[in-house]
Each structure stands twice: as C-alpha cells, then as structure tokens.
Design an enzyme around this catalytic site. Sequence first.
Site, PDB file in Angstrom:
ATOM      1  N   ILE A 111      67.210   7.818  35.060  1.00 39.41           N
ATOM      2  CA  ILE A 111      68.147   6.776  34.626  1.00 39.41           C
ATOM      3  C   ILE A 111      68.882   6.147  35.811  1.00 39.41           C
ATOM      4  O   ILE A 111      69.358   5.015  35.722  1.00 39.41           O
ATOM      5  CB  ILE A 111      69.145   7.368  33.593  1.00 39.41           C
ATOM      6  CG1 ILE A 111      69.667   6.306  32.656  1.00 39.41           C
ATOM      7  CG2 ILE A 111      70.255   8.145  34.263  1.00 39.41           C
ATOM      8  CD1 ILE A 111      70.326   6.874  31.407  1.00 39.41           C
TER       9      ILE A 111
ATOM     10  N   VAL B 163      71.642  18.671  36.034  1.00 34.94           N
ATOM     11  CA  VAL B 163      71.172  18.908  34.663  1.00 34.94           C
ATOM     12  C   VAL B 163      70.446  20.262  34.648  1.00 34.94           C
ATOM     13  O   VAL B 163      69.426  20.433  35.338  1.00 34.94           O
ATOM     14  CB  VAL B 163      70.228  17.787  34.188  1.00 34.94           C
ATOM     15  CG1 VAL B 163      69.675  18.097  32.809  1.00 34.94           C
ATOM     16  CG2 VAL B 163      70.952  16.439  34.181  1.00 34.94           C
TER      17      VAL B 163
ATOM     18  N   HIS C  14      63.664  20.562  36.150  1.00 29.43           N
ATOM     19  CA  HIS C  14      62.959  19.280  36.263  1.00 29.43           C
ATOM     20  C   HIS C  14      62.507  19.052  37.688  1.00 29.43           C
ATOM     21  O   HIS C  14      63.176  19.438  38.639  1.00 29.43           O
ATOM     22  CB  HIS C  14      63.843  18.119  35.786  1.00 29.43           C
ATOM     23  CG  HIS C  14      65.190  18.071  36.430  1.00 29.43           C
ATOM     24  ND1 HIS C  14      66.242  18.871  36.021  1.00 29.43           N
ATOM     25  CD2 HIS C  14      65.653  17.338  37.469  1.00 29.43           C
ATOM     26  CE1 HIS C  14      67.299  18.610  36.772  1.00 29.43           C
ATOM     27  NE2 HIS C  14      66.962  17.693  37.669  1.00 29.43           N
TER      28      HIS C  14
END
Length: 116
Positions: A31, A95, A99
Amino acid sequence: MDTCIFCKIANREIPANKIYEDESIVAFHDINPAAPVHFLVIPKLHIDSLADADERHRDLLGRMLVLAPRLAKEQGCNDGFRAIINTGRIGGQEVFHLHLHIIGGHQRLPGMIHHG
Ligand code: 5GP
Ligand code: ZN
C-alpha cells in the site's frame, strides 16, 4: 487471528491489489511502495514472523521463495530485485504476519542499511 490485517487480506475481508493467489499463498502490491515495484508475498497461514517459523513451514516458505522471482519478472523486474523479510522488533517488522517484500524497478536500489 481476527485482528491481523494480512489474515483479513488472505480471507478477502479487506481488499488488496492482488497479483497472485493459490491455496496457501497470496501476493499483493504494498500500500505504501518503496520503489516502482513493491509487492508482498504472504502465507495464508498466520505465522507471526520468520522467527516463529519452523520445520512444519519448510515447504510453504520454499514455495514463497520460488514464486517470488516469477512474480517479480511479471511485474517488470528484468534485472534483479530485492527480497526482504523484516523480522521482529530489531528487524523493524510492523505487520506481525510473516511476509516477504519484493522490491525493484529500473534503478539500482540504495544500500541495505543506513547508518546514523
Ligand atoms: P513490515 O515493516 O512489517 O515488514 O512491512 C509491512 C508492510 O505492509 C509495509 O510496507 C506497509 O506499507 C504494508 N501494509 C500495511 N498495511 C497494509 C495494507 O492494508 N495493505 C497493503 N497492501 N499493504 C499494507
Ligand atoms: Zn495473520
């Protein structure tokens, strides 16, 4: 993990600009991209961080890594890219759902660690 944003993306509870999905992996554009190409590859399975991965995740992690160069090429990385897994507090992870960042573009990326 009801509150995990990447679980929600994996479960289609919140939207993401996806570039790949299979039964165990999703990839989508970051994002807040750090370069012209910046996408994330995540397991659908919630794993807090790479520090929490173990033998059971060997195949899953292997598949994520093997997938990454294929997707990077599809996104226009013809001459390399950077793969990053920020891990834990020291690694600057924000986060806490494991990932893999794939970052690239047309210009050589700056050095890895900025001192000072
Ligand atoms: P970390 O610092 O944990 O390695 O990186 C987390 C990354 O996730 C950041 O680059 C951030 O821009 C991205 N990110 C955080 N929330 C969202 C979101 O809701 N959607 C997408 N596509 N990326 C996100
Ligand atoms: Zn999660």
